[in-house]
Design an enzyme around this catalytic site. Structure first.
Site, PDB file in Angstrom:
ATOM      1  N   CYS A   1       0.832  -1.201   0.000  1.00 46.83           N
ATOM      2  CA  CYS A   1       0.000   0.000   0.000  1.00 46.83           C
ATOM      3  C   CYS A   1       0.870   1.256   0.000  1.00 46.83           C
ATOM      4  O   CYS A   1       1.833   1.352   0.757  1.00 46.83           O
ATOM      5  CB  CYS A   1      -0.913  -0.012   1.222  1.00 46.83           C
TER       6      CYS A   1
ATOM      7  N   ARG B   1     -12.997   1.170  -4.167  1.00 50.11           N
ATOM      8  CA  ARG B   1     -12.535   1.162  -2.772  1.00 50.11           C
ATOM      9  C   ARG B   1     -11.836   2.466  -2.411  1.00 50.11           C
ATOM     10  O   ARG B   1     -11.823   2.880  -1.252  1.00 50.11           O
ATOM     11  CB  ARG B   1     -11.572  -0.026  -2.582  1.00 50.11           C
TER      12      ARG B   1
END
Length: 494
Positions: free
Chosen positions: A313, A409
């Protein structure tokens, strides 16, 4: 009188954003054996687990075989939503049909496919859809392919029929299957449910699993099937997805967003709690007490904590938003505990020590992506890179994943320009979660014993009372706390 270390409230109240590696617990008093430590917990208000492990809703982590294996271990997996709603529902149904949670060592294909020469499986089973569950049409062996003069023919043109195939019911236990393999002198059995093949077990697969740690009852619902979670978004179209996953048997839903403190998530939470009153809803992701308060008031049954802490991430780097995971877990857990809402520590888990820290700092479970990716049960095929056997692992914020729909998302599905908040990588082959998770949790139990905590509630109480003390580690202390000063070494955890 001088004191050792700091209380959690003092250490995390100084304005620093700490990761798991930044902090260390000081040992406490032991008055019980390791086997007395209980790691039973809750995923959400109404979903009990016997181990605090959750598989992340990522398309390179959580599909049917991971969901079945995690449930068999006593944890749970959240099936990703980076596919159509019908595909997600099919994955959930498939997971619930895998009573024996063994990932097959064979391959599956449709009648239009060619023999997969890259992975070179011993058998390829041909089904209507090319995946499971589906109707079995036939199968071919590697030797069948090797004897072909023309290698450019479809599998359907030379596959064997199913007359000699040994079918067994999907809910047979391992002992019965082992007996059938022995009696019938066959290499494999096909597990069937409602006319569709749900799994194929090879003789060597059964032998391999017999050497794994013994499984308990697992995470089983009132219907006697594995409990499985499902990720959904917060768009209007996700209401249809919600209906399909609930019909498929999803036991809990996770509202999957990188930043959960939004009007979209609050409204979806209220809709779900009104429409499906018995269904637990987990909100997130979040990292602050203010975010948590909003979602708790909206009615969530669990909170997912973490923003930019995952190995793949890049949210903190790209968006300059997030928080160190140790600080985030402690802060959110402090407010969630006042309302009886369990916290999932999502991201930043690289070893058993990180699991200990996450749980003691207030989390009820840890959600893992890279820790489980690369396992036998993770989706995808193994390949070799620089002589090492690996599987692909990608962030749901990577451009590659976003092309399949995960941009929702990151609230980017309506944006003209797509900005990546993750990368695509690879992780080493870890073997089966049925083997390495039990060993990992034994290490976690030893950590709890060193802290004088015989359960998660006792660990949380010791932390909040100030009995457990912590310190911040310097960079040199972190180096000293790991393997150092050696010319070479081989690291084996079990």
């Amino acid at each position: 009188m001088m004191e050792d270390g700091f209380s959690a409230s003092k250490l995390f109240g100084q304005g620093y954003s700490y990761t798991y590696d930044d902090v260390i617990f000081l040992p406490h008093y032991i008055d019980f054996p390791t086997d007395a430590v209980s790691l039973s917990t809750h995923l959400s208000r109404n979903i009990p687990l016997s181990i605090p492990c959750v598989a992340s809703p990522m398309d390179t982590v959580s599909e049917a075989h991971m969901a079945a294996a995690m449930a068999a271990l006593g944890g749970i997996a959240i099936v990703h939503s980076n596919c159509s709603s019908s595909q997600q529902a099919s994955i959930i149904r498939s997971a619930k049909s895998l009573r024996i949670p063994i990932a097959p060592s064979v391959a599956f294909a449709s009648s239009e496919d060619y023999f997969p020469t890259v992975s070179s499986p011993e058998y390829v089973f041909v089904t209507d859809s090319g995946v499971l569950p589906s109707k079995l049409l036939g199968y071919v062996s590697a030797s069948d392919y090797e004897t072909l003069k023309d290698k450019e023919v479809k599998i359907f043109d030379y596959m064997r029929d199913c007359k000699s195939v040994q079918y067994v019911p999907w809910n047979y236990d391992l002992g019965k299957i082992e007996n059938i393999l022995e009696e019938k002198k066959t290499d494999f059995v096909v597990l069937e449910r409602d006319g569709e093949v749900v799994n194929v077990l090879m003789k060597e697969d059964v032998e391999r699993v017999k050497g794994y740690p013994k499984l308990g009852r697992g995470t089983v619902g009132s219907d006697g099937e594995w409990m499985v979670g499902a990720a959904i978004g917060t768009r209007e179209s996700d209401k249809e997805r919600l209906e399909q996953v609930v019909k498929a048997g999803a036991n809990v839903v996770v509202l999957d967003s990188s930043q959960g403190n939004s009007i979209y998530q609050i409204e979806m939470t209220k809709y779900i709690k009104k429409t499906y009153t018995q269904l637990d809803v987990i909100g997130g992701n979040l990292v602050t007490m203010a975010q948590a308060q909003n979602l708790i008031q909206a009615g969530v049954d669990g909170l997912r904590v973490g923003m930019g802490s995952g190995s793949i991430c890049t949210t903190q780097e790209v968006c300059a938003v997030g928080r160190g995971q140790a600080t985030a877990v402690y802060k959110v857990s402090s407010i969630a505990a006042q309302h009886g809402v369990p916290v999932i520590a999502d991201g930043g888990i690289s070893n058993s020590g990180h699991i200990v820290k996450a749980l003691v700092l207030g989390a009820s479970t840890v959600m893992m992506g890279s820790f489980l990716a690369g396992s036998t049960e993770a989706p995808g095929a193994y390949e070799y890179k620089n002589g090492q056997r690996v599987k692909k692992y990608r962030g749901m914020g990577s451009l590659e994943a976003m092309t399949k729909g995960s941009d929702q998302r990151y609230l980017g599905d309506t944006a003209k320009l797509k900005i990546a908040q993750g990368v695509v990588g690879a992780v080493a082959d870890k073997g089966s979660v049925l083997k390495f998770i039990p060993y990992t949790l034994q290490a976690v139990k030893q950590g709890f014993q060193d802290l004088g905590a015989s359960s998660l509630p006792s660990a949380h109480e010791l932390l909040r009372s100030g009995t457990l003390r912590l310190e911040v580690r310097t960079g040199a202390a972190q180096v000293e706390g790991g393997i150092h000063g050696l010319v070479s070494y081989e690291k084996k955890s079990f």
